[in-house]
Design a protein around this motif. Structure first.
Motif, PDB file in Angstrom:
ATOM      1  N   GLU A 181      -5.358   1.149  -2.223  1.00  0.00           N
ATOM      2  CA  GLU A 181      -4.453   1.263  -1.093  1.00  0.00           C
ATOM      3  C   GLU A 181      -4.976   0.367   0.046  1.00  0.00           C
ATOM      4  N   THR A 197       2.852   3.722  12.246  1.00  0.00           N
ATOM      5  CA  THR A 197       4.158   3.455  11.664  1.00  0.00           C
ATOM      6  C   THR A 197       5.053   2.792  12.700  1.00  0.00           C
ATOM      7  N   TYR A 245       5.712   1.539   8.689  1.00  0.00           N
ATOM      8  CA  TYR A 245       4.928   0.789   7.713  1.00  0.00           C
ATOM      9  C   TYR A 245       5.837   0.547   6.514  1.00  0.00           C
ATOM     10  N   GLU A 264       6.667  -1.460   3.001  1.00  0.00           N
ATOM     11  CA  GLU A 264       6.083  -2.229   1.910  1.00  0.00           C
ATOM     12  C   GLU A 264       7.028  -2.203   0.719  1.00  0.00           C
ATOM     13  N   MET A 269       2.750  -1.168  -6.072  1.00  0.00           N
ATOM     14  CA  MET A 269       3.429   0.068  -5.689  1.00  0.00           C
ATOM     15  C   MET A 269       3.316   1.131  -6.775  1.00  0.00           C
ATOM     16  N   GLU A 274       2.428   4.659  -5.442  1.00  0.00           N
ATOM     17  CA  GLU A 274       3.551   5.248  -4.716  1.00  0.00           C
ATOM     18  C   GLU A 274       4.598   5.785  -5.690  1.00  0.00           C
ATOM     19  N   TRP A 324       0.983   6.184   0.837  1.00  0.00           N
ATOM     20  CA  TRP A 324       1.443   5.521   2.058  1.00  0.00           C
ATOM     21  C   TRP A 324       0.471   5.777   3.212  1.00  0.00           C
ATOM     22  N   ASP A 365      -2.780   3.870   3.642  1.00  0.00           N
ATOM     23  CA  ASP A 365      -2.730   2.432   3.887  1.00  0.00           C
ATOM     24  C   ASP A 365      -3.244   2.057   5.263  1.00  0.00           C
ATOM     25  N   ILE A 392       9.218   9.480   4.471  1.00  0.00           N
ATOM     26  CA  ILE A 392       8.867   8.484   3.464  1.00  0.00           C
ATOM     27  C   ILE A 392      10.041   8.310   2.520  1.00  0.00           C
ATOM     28  N   PHE A 436      11.466   5.948  -0.983  1.00  0.00           N
ATOM     29  CA  PHE A 436      11.163   5.065  -2.107  1.00  0.00           C
ATOM     30  C   PHE A 436      12.481   4.724  -2.789  1.00  0.00           C
ATOM     31  N   THR A 477      10.117   0.475   0.100  1.00  0.00           N
ATOM     32  CA  THR A 477       9.659   1.770   0.620  1.00  0.00           C
ATOM     33  C   THR A 477       9.436   1.670   2.126  1.00  0.00           C
ATOM     34  N   TRP A 501       7.433   4.094   5.356  1.00  0.00           N
ATOM     35  CA  TRP A 501       6.785   5.282   5.921  1.00  0.00           C
ATOM     36  C   TRP A 501       7.001   5.223   7.424  1.00  0.00           C
TER      37      TRP A 501
END
Length: 464
Positions: free
Chosen positions: A226, A293, A295, A297, A314, A317, A382, A385, A431, A433, A449, A451
Motif C-alpha cells: 500500500e 482525503t 484520495y 486511485e 488494486m 482493494e 485505502w 495509503d 469508499i 470501488f 476507486t 476514499w
C-alpha cells in the motif's frame, strides 16, 4: 535359547532398530519453504539509494501462499544494471498465507538508474528494482532523517523546494485556496480542461525528482503493498498505457506535484500529487494531518506484467471488498444490493460535498462480529495509503463508527466486470470501488476507486 526364539528375537530387534532410525530421520526433516506468489513490484525500501554513496537498507518483499515453513538466510545476490549492491535474504518463518520477506541491501551503487536483483524463493521468481538517484537532492534532505511525523514532511518539502529554480518554485508552490485544492481529476493532463496545478515530473532533473519522490513517499506511508509502494505501481501502470497504445498522453512523467500554501508546523497547507488514475491530497495544520482525503486511485489494466513482475496495484482493494460481500448471507446480500446500477464512482472529481443524504444498503449494526471485522478490513487498503500514524488513527475512528455505517453493491459480488460496484458509507468514511471496461486497452477490466471522509476532506477547511 531355542533356535526359533533366537530368530524371532533377531527379527524383532532389527524391526525396532529400523523403526527408530526411520522415526528420527522424519523428525529431523523440515518442510521446504514454498509460496505461490512473489511481488517485487510491491516491495518497499527503508532508505533511498544514491549514486556513489555507501548504502545500507532493508527491502520488504510481499508474498502470498506461504506454507508456514522456516527458511535460512541465503547467499548474497549481486545487482545488475547499476552494479555494486548486494541483496541478502534474512532468515525467518513463512506465514500460512500472505506475508513478506526481508532482504538486507548493502554496497555502493556504481551510478544512477535502476539496480535489479534476480530474486528466487520458494518456487517463485521476480526482479526486484531499486531506484538509485544521481545525487543527494540537497543538504537539507540528509537533515530530515532526524525529524519525525509532520516535521519530517515539512523538512522534505523544504528540501524539495531548495532544488528548484525561482521559476520552478513559482509553478510548484501556490496559494492554499478552495479553488486550488479541488483541482484534481481522473483524466490525463492532456484531456483535463482545468489542468492540474504544480510541476510535472517530466520537467524535473534527476535530483529534483528524487527529492519530490522522497516527499511523496513520506506522506503516503510504508505499509507493504500500500502507500508509496502502490503509488509506484500506479505510475508503472501509466507507463504501461504509454507503451501499449496510449502514447504520450499517458506516462509517469505526466504526474504533477504541488505545495498549496507554505509547508509549516503551524499554518494550514496541502501536499497535492497526482495524474491520470491517482490523486493525493494531504492537508496539514498545527503540525498534524487534518485531512488525508479525497484520495482517488484507479488502474488500467487491472493486471499486467512489468520487468517480469505481475502488477495488481488494486488487488488488495478488490480482495477486501470481495471478502466483505462473500461474508454475507443470501438475505443480507439482497438487502445490500442497490436498486440502481452504477458504472462509475459517485463521489469522483468535481463532486466535493455531494454525498447522498440518505444511507443505502445493509446496516453494519446488524452484522456479526466476524462480518464487522471484514468491513473494517475492507477499508484498510485505502486508509493505509497514508502515513502509518494517520492511518491507525483514522481506522480507530472508523471502527468506532461501524454501527452507523452501511455497505452496498451492484452488479456481481466478484467485482471484476463492467458494472460491478461496492461501497462503504459511514458517518465519516466513504469508499467506492467500481469496475468498468478499458479505455486504452479494450476488453480488459479497469478499476476506479475513491476514499473520502465526510468530516475531513481537504482538512475540513473549506465549505462545499
Amino acid at each position: 535359547m531355542p533356535a526359533i526364539f533366537r530368530k524371532l528375537f533377531l527379527v524383532s530387534s532389527l524391526f525396532v532398530a529400523l523403526y527408530a532410525c526411520n522415526s528420527s530421520t522424519n523428525d529431523a526433516v523440515s518442510p521446504t519453504a514454498t509460496i505461490t506468489g512473489l511481488s517485487c513490484g510491491s516491495a518497499t525500501f527503508s532508505a533511498t539509494a544514491l549514486s556513489g554513496t555507501a548504502y545500507t537498507a532493508t527491502a520488504t518483499l510481499p508474498y502470498t501462499g506461504g506454507n508456514g515453513a522456516a527458511y535460512a538466510a541465503a547467499t548474497a545476490i549481486a545487482s545488475t544494471g547499476i552494479t555494486g549492491l548486494n541483496a541478502t535474504l534474512q532468515a525467518g518463518t513463512l506465514a500460512n498465507g500472505s506475508g513478506s520477506l526481508t532482504y538486507s541491501l548493502s554496497g555502493t551503487p556504481s551510478g544512477s538508474g535502476t539496480a535489479t536483483f534476480a530474486i528466487s524463493f520458494g518456487g517463485q521468481s521476480c526482479n526486484l528494482a531499486l531506484t538509485v538517484s544521481a545525487s543527494t537532492p540537497s543538504s537539507n534532505t540528509a537533515n530530515c532523517t532526524t525529524a519525525t511525523g509532520v516535521a519530517n514532511i515539512v523538512c522534505l518539502a523544504e528540501a524539495f523546494k531548495a532544488t528548484l529554480s525561482a521559476s520552478q518554485l513559482a509553478t510548484a508552490q501556490l496559494a492554499y485556496t478552495r479553488d486550488n485544492v479541488v483541482r484534481w481529476s481522473n483524466l490525463p493532463q492532456a484531456l483535463y480542461q482545468a489542468k492540474r496545478l504544480g510541476i510535472a515530473f517530466s520537467s524535473l532533473s534527476a535530483t529534483q525528482l528524487a527529492a519530490a519522490k522522497a516527499l511523496v513517499q513520506a506522506a503516503t506511508g510504508s505499509q507493504a503493498g500500500e502507500g508509496y509502494a502502490e503509488v509506484q505501481q500506479l505510475l508503472l501502470a501509466d507507463d504501461y498505457l504509454n507503451a501499449n497504445g496510449g502514447g504520450s498522453t499517458y506516462g509517469s512523467g505526466n504526474y504533477y506535484i504541488a505545495l498549496l500554501g507554505t509547508p509549516s508546523l503551524t499554518d494550514a497547507w496541502q501536499l497535492q500529487f497526482g495524474g491520470h488514475h491517482l490523486a493525493v491530497a494531504m492537508t496539514y495544520k498545527n503540525g498534524t494531518v487534518v485531512g488525508a482525503t479525497p484520495y482517488f486511485e484507479a488502474i488500467e489494466p487491472a493486471s499486467f506484467v512489468s520487468n517480469g513482475t505481475t502488477i495488481q496495484a488494486m488487488g488488495n482493494e478488490q480482495a477486501g471488498m470481495v471478502a466483505m460481500l462473500a461474508g454475507l448471507s443470501a438475505t443480507q446480500l439482497t438487502t445490500a444490493k442497490l436498486t440502481t446500477s452504477l458504472t462509475d464512482i459517485l463521489m469522483g472529481p468535481g463532486k466535493d460535498g455531494q454525498f447522498p443524504t440518505a444511507k443505502s444498503g445493509l446496516a453494519v449494526s446488524g452484522l456479526t462480529t466476524t462480518q464487522k471485522a471484514l468491513v473494517l478490513a475492507a477499508m484498510k487498503p485505502w486508509v493505509q495509503d497514508v502515513d502509518n500514524a494517520t492511518a491507525a488513527e483514522l481506522l480507530k475512528t472508523y471502527e468506532s463508527e461501524l454501527d452507523q455505517t452501511y455497505i452496498a453493491y451492484s452488479g456481481t459480488t466478484a467485482l471484476n466486470s463492467n458494472g460491478d460496484y461496492a461501497r462503504i458509507d459511514g458517518p465519516s468514511v466513504w469508499i467506492e470501488f467500481s469496475g468498468q471496461g478499458g479505455i486504452v486497452i479494450r476488453n480488459v477490466t479497469h478499476f476506479h476507486t475513491i476514499w473520502r471522509d465526510r468530516k475531513r476532506d481537504y482538512g475540513a477547511n473549506f465549505t462545499f
